[in-house]
Design a protein around this motif. Structure first.
Motif, PDB file in Angstrom:
ATOM      1  N   GLY A  42       5.151  -1.535 -12.610  1.00  0.00           N
ATOM      2  CA  GLY A  42       5.947  -2.391 -11.917  1.00  0.00           C
ATOM      3  C   GLY A  42       7.304  -2.003 -11.524  1.00  0.00           C
ATOM      4  O   GLY A  42       7.648  -1.841 -10.352  1.00  0.00           O
ATOM      5  N   ALA A  43       8.080  -1.185 -12.541  1.00  0.00           N
ATOM      6  CA  ALA A  43       9.351  -0.414 -12.237  1.00  0.00           C
ATOM      7  C   ALA A  43       9.002   0.764 -11.160  1.00  0.00           C
ATOM      8  O   ALA A  43       9.954   0.895 -10.113  1.00  0.00           O
ATOM      9  N   ALA A  44       8.075   1.412 -11.147  1.00  0.00           N
ATOM     10  CA  ALA A  44       7.899   2.341 -10.374  1.00  0.00           C
ATOM     11  C   ALA A  44       7.575   2.031  -8.839  1.00  0.00           C
ATOM     12  O   ALA A  44       7.972   2.311  -7.760  1.00  0.00           O
ATOM     13  N   VAL A  45       6.840   0.922  -8.867  1.00  0.00           N
ATOM     14  CA  VAL A  45       6.560   0.153  -7.287  1.00  0.00           C
ATOM     15  C   VAL A  45       7.924  -0.372  -6.936  1.00  0.00           C
ATOM     16  O   VAL A  45       8.163  -0.245  -5.703  1.00  0.00           O
ATOM     17  N   ARG A  46       8.561  -1.071  -7.504  1.00  0.00           N
ATOM     18  CA  ARG A  46      10.053  -1.375  -7.292  1.00  0.00           C
ATOM     19  C   ARG A  46      10.686  -0.360  -6.511  1.00  0.00           C
ATOM     20  O   ARG A  46      11.481  -0.594  -5.684  1.00  0.00           O
ATOM     21  N   ASP A  47      10.860   0.727  -7.526  1.00  0.00           N
ATOM     22  CA  ASP A  47      11.583   1.889  -7.004  1.00  0.00           C
ATOM     23  C   ASP A  47      11.059   2.594  -5.500  1.00  0.00           C
ATOM     24  O   ASP A  47      12.027   2.972  -4.729  1.00  0.00           O
ATOM     25  N   ALA A  48       9.738   2.439  -5.600  1.00  0.00           N
ATOM     26  CA  ALA A  48       9.400   2.968  -4.272  1.00  0.00           C
ATOM     27  C   ALA A  48       9.561   2.154  -3.348  1.00  0.00           C
ATOM     28  O   ALA A  48       9.826   2.557  -2.006  1.00  0.00           O
ATOM     29  N   LEU A  49       9.595   0.875  -3.327  1.00  0.00           N
ATOM     30  CA  LEU A  49      10.009  -0.161  -2.446  1.00  0.00           C
ATOM     31  C   LEU A  49      11.407  -0.017  -1.959  1.00  0.00           C
ATOM     32  O   LEU A  49      11.729   0.106  -0.778  1.00  0.00           O
ATOM     33  N   ALA A  50      12.078   0.054  -2.745  1.00  0.00           N
ATOM     34  CA  ALA A  50      13.677   0.282  -2.572  1.00  0.00           C
ATOM     35  C   ALA A  50      14.027   1.593  -1.891  1.00  0.00           C
ATOM     36  O   ALA A  50      14.992   1.558  -0.905  1.00  0.00           O
ATOM     37  N   ASN A  51      13.070   2.559  -1.812  1.00  0.00           N
ATOM     38  CA  ASN A  51      13.408   3.791  -1.029  1.00  0.00           C
ATOM     39  C   ASN A  51      12.430   4.068   0.020  1.00  0.00           C
ATOM     40  O   ASN A  51      12.488   5.330   0.687  1.00  0.00           O
ATOM     41  N   LEU A  52      11.691   3.121   0.303  1.00  0.00           N
ATOM     42  CA  LEU A  52      10.754   3.301   1.392  1.00  0.00           C
ATOM     43  C   LEU A  52      11.255   2.995   2.739  1.00  0.00           C
ATOM     44  O   LEU A  52      12.037   2.182   3.043  1.00  0.00           O
ATOM     45  N   VAL A  53      10.936   3.959   3.768  1.00  0.00           N
ATOM     46  CA  VAL A  53      11.579   3.631   5.010  1.00  0.00           C
ATOM     47  C   VAL A  53      10.214   3.962   5.787  1.00  0.00           C
ATOM     48  O   VAL A  53       9.556   5.081   5.819  1.00  0.00           O
ATOM     49  N   VAL A  54       9.804   2.896   6.773  1.00  0.00           N
ATOM     50  CA  VAL A  54       8.578   3.004   7.532  1.00  0.00           C
ATOM     51  C   VAL A  54       9.193   3.056   8.998  1.00  0.00           C
ATOM     52  O   VAL A  54      10.143   2.242   9.582  1.00  0.00           O
ATOM     53  N   ASP A  55       9.075   4.056   9.734  1.00  0.00           N
ATOM     54  CA  ASP A  55       9.554   4.408  11.280  1.00  0.00           C
ATOM     55  C   ASP A  55       8.209   4.370  12.028  1.00  0.00           C
ATOM     56  O   ASP A  55       7.659   5.303  12.234  1.00  0.00           O
ATOM     57  N   GLY A  56       8.054   3.287  12.883  1.00  0.00           N
ATOM     58  CA  GLY A  56       7.166   3.190  13.736  1.00  0.00           C
ATOM     59  C   GLY A  56       5.622   2.636  13.363  1.00  0.00           C
ATOM     60  O   GLY A  56       5.132   1.771  13.791  1.00  0.00           O
ATOM     61  N   LYS A  79       0.862  -1.155   0.053  1.00  0.00           N
ATOM     62  CA  LYS A  79       0.013   0.031   0.096  1.00  0.00           C
ATOM     63  C   LYS A  79       0.866   1.322   0.036  1.00  0.00           C
ATOM     64  O   LYS A  79       0.631   2.258  -0.923  1.00  0.00           O
ATOM     65  N   ALA A  80       1.837   1.426   1.047  1.00  0.00           N
ATOM     66  CA  ALA A  80       2.711   2.493   1.080  1.00  0.00           C
ATOM     67  C   ALA A  80       3.540   2.628  -0.167  1.00  0.00           C
ATOM     68  O   ALA A  80       3.600   3.579  -0.767  1.00  0.00           O
ATOM     69  N   ALA A  81       4.228   1.702  -0.962  1.00  0.00           N
ATOM     70  CA  ALA A  81       4.890   1.741  -1.857  1.00  0.00           C
ATOM     71  C   ALA A  81       4.041   2.144  -3.433  1.00  0.00           C
ATOM     72  O   ALA A  81       4.415   3.204  -4.122  1.00  0.00           O
ATOM     73  N   ILE A  82       2.746   1.806  -3.337  1.00  0.00           N
ATOM     74  CA  ILE A  82       2.096   2.086  -4.515  1.00  0.00           C
ATOM     75  C   ILE A  82       1.284   3.592  -4.438  1.00  0.00           C
ATOM     76  O   ILE A  82       1.343   4.287  -5.450  1.00  0.00           O
ATOM     77  N   GLU A  83       1.138   3.913  -3.177  1.00  0.00           N
ATOM     78  CA  GLU A  83       0.687   5.397  -2.986  1.00  0.00           C
ATOM     79  C   GLU A  83       1.968   6.262  -3.196  1.00  0.00           C
ATOM     80  O   GLU A  83       1.813   7.242  -3.810  1.00  0.00           O
ATOM     81  N   ALA A  84       3.275   5.804  -2.784  1.00  0.00           N
ATOM     82  CA  ALA A  84       4.374   6.549  -3.132  1.00  0.00           C
ATOM     83  C   ALA A  84       4.593   6.722  -4.723  1.00  0.00           C
ATOM     84  O   ALA A  84       5.062   7.612  -4.955  1.00  0.00           O
ATOM     85  N   ALA A  85       4.628   5.514  -5.296  1.00  0.00           N
ATOM     86  CA  ALA A  85       4.723   5.661  -6.900  1.00  0.00           C
ATOM     87  C   ALA A  85       3.615   6.238  -7.410  1.00  0.00           C
ATOM     88  O   ALA A  85       3.815   6.725  -8.701  1.00  0.00           O
ATOM     89  N   GLY A  86       2.547   6.578  -7.028  1.00  0.00           N
ATOM     90  CA  GLY A  86       1.252   6.747  -7.504  1.00  0.00           C
ATOM     91  C   GLY A  86       0.831   6.161  -9.030  1.00  0.00           C
ATOM     92  O   GLY A  86       0.071   6.633  -9.692  1.00  0.00           O
ATOM     93  N   THR A  87       1.121   4.813  -9.054  1.00  0.00           N
ATOM     94  CA  THR A  87       0.806   3.948 -10.097  1.00  0.00           C
ATOM     95  C   THR A  87       1.045   2.238  -9.353  1.00  0.00           C
ATOM     96  O   THR A  87       1.726   2.396  -8.540  1.00  0.00           O
ATOM     97  N   THR A  88       0.468   1.700 -10.450  1.00  0.00           N
ATOM     98  CA  THR A  88       0.783   0.095 -10.097  1.00  0.00           C
ATOM     99  C   THR A  88       1.918  -0.282 -11.037  1.00  0.00           C
ATOM    100  O   THR A  88       2.222  -1.635 -11.355  1.00  0.00           O
TER     101      THR A  88
END
Length: 425
Positions: A347-361, A336-345
């Motif tokens: 594949g490459a955009a979601v992959r990049d969003a996951l690679a840059n995702l940091v969840v704190d708490g 959910k967090a990665a798709i929202e950050a990517a603004g799309t589903t």
């Protein structure tokens, strides 16, 4: 002739409109080809839903379904609902491969979760990489899944700790336990499946044993789905180690403990590397015979991080979350967090969003991290026990819990424990 053409004209118009609609550019891609955007975001899941590993798969899917309902009830992801499309690998790598191909090419899933058996996960990760579909394993712990041979699998991410992290924490627990029990643990025997999960336990114990002053006095293995473990338990009884370290799927774990009781053998400690020992059916099947068994846990209901979420989960399923369901629950929120950050589903955009995702708490606008750590961050590369690994969650860690009066109680690390260590019964 003109009359004939007039008769054909409506047909030409229908064909033209249909062709234009069919070739309409869309958001999603699969393997470089455009696919039709649907109203839902499809999460493909590949777990055992049949065969002797089905209980594990069922428990994992509870965590997924629970997170999907939470997210959908709150409005979905970028205004779109999540939809789970299930695949059944039936504990077989070839089946897992074909299910991954079906989910991607026929069901057009946007992302994939799987597969709880590392040997199946490796094959499915190859398929996901081939088609450019982001994949997260919530559970598969085999170190090699993220080693240098898999460095190019940049669509594959791992949430859970690696086997070597699990096992080093098991050995730390054995050493620290003397503080409460007064009994030093100097020798261990390993009891495990001949499959990859077992061989990895053996490898990791031998990797760290000397560092923690522990002698490995024996390695006893068996073929999964065993009908009888008497010979293996007799061999352990003859070795008589201070502790037994084990890793089994749930049916074998239950048979092992029952066989120990039948042969009247009680070591000082049994410490499992989660897996079948933390499946809800382990305690419910064994009853009092399970008391005293300890295990690595990725989640326990007395951990403060996930207490409230676990209570809600239990109200629905009548069982507590365990590590498997808590980790699979968390992966849905990560997508959910990665798709929202990517603004799309895409594949490459979601992959990049996951690679840059940091969840704190906690997830933004959502729930707390329910696991025994407070951050999630997929490292591009990092060193572990002298080897480079890729796209693992480097904050992942575990606790040790013990079954006491039919309930898992966290006993280590001591600062997070709800109970002290009790003797094996």
């Amino acid at each position: 002739m003109k009359k004939f053409l007039k008769m054909l004209l409506p047909l030409f118009l229908v064909v033209a409109v249909f062709t234009a609609c069919s070739s309409k550019p869309t958001e999603g891609t699969t393997g470089g080809e455009t696919t039709e955007t649907t109203d839902t975001i499809k999460i493909g899941t590949i777990y055992a839903m049949s065969g002797d590993k089905a209980a594990i798969g069922e428990n994992i899917l509870r965590g997924i379904d629970f997170a999907v309902k939470e997210i959908n009830d709150a409005g979905g992801v970028n205004g779109r609902m999540l939809e789970v499309v299930r695949g059944d690998h039936a504990a077989d790598a070839a089946t897992g491969k074909s299910e991954a191909e079906r989910l991607i090419t026929q069901e057009h899933v946007d992302v994939i979760m799987g597969c709880h058996m590392s040997t199946v996960t490796e094959v499915v990760a190859q398929v996901a990489q081939q088609y450019g579909v982001p994949m997260i394993t919530a559970i598969s712990t085999l170190d090699k899944l993220s080693d240098a041979e898999h460095a190019e699998y940049d669509y594959f991410f791992r949430l859970c700790p690696l086997n070597s992290v699990y096992v080093e924490d098991m050995l730390k627990y054995l050493k620290d336990s003397e503080e409460q029990t007064g009994e030093p643990i100097k020798t261990v025997a390993i009891f495990t499946d001949k499959a990859a999960i077992g061989q990895e336990l053996i490898r990791c114990v031998n990797l760290f044993a000397d560092e923690y002053g522990i002698e490995v006095v024996g390695e006893i293995d068996y073929s999964g789905g065993a009908a009888d473990l008497s010979a293996q338990v007799l061999a352990l009884k003859q070795l008589d180690p201070d502790a037994i370290l084990c890793d089994s799927y749930v049916n074998d774990a239950i048979l092992f403990v029952n066989t120990l009781k039948e042969q009247n053998y009680t070591p000082k400690m049994i410490v499992a590397k989660a897996n079948g020992y933390t499946d809800p059916s382990f305690i419910s099947t064994l009853g009092e015979a399970a008391n005293g068994v300890a295990s690595v846990v990725e989640f326990n209901n007395d951990l403060t991080n996930g207490k409230e979420i676990n209570e809600e989960f239990k109200a629905v399923y009548n069982v507590d979350m365990n590590g498997h369901s808590a980790e699979s629950y968390t992966v849905v929120w990560l997508f959910k967090a990665a798709i929202e950050a990517a603004g799309t589903t895409e594949g490459a955009a979601v992959r990049d969003a996951l690679a840059n995702l940091v969840v704190d708490g906690a997830f933004e606008g959502g729930r707390n991290i329910v696991l025994p750590y407070s951050m999630i961050d997929f490292a591009d590369s990092y060193d572990l026990a002298g080897e480079t690994h890729y796209r693992d969650n480097t904050y992942a860690s575990v606790a040790i819990a013990q079954i006491q009066d039919g309930t898992w109680k966290t006993v280590w690390p001591f600062e997070f424990a709800s109970s002290e260590i009790q003797p094996l019964q």
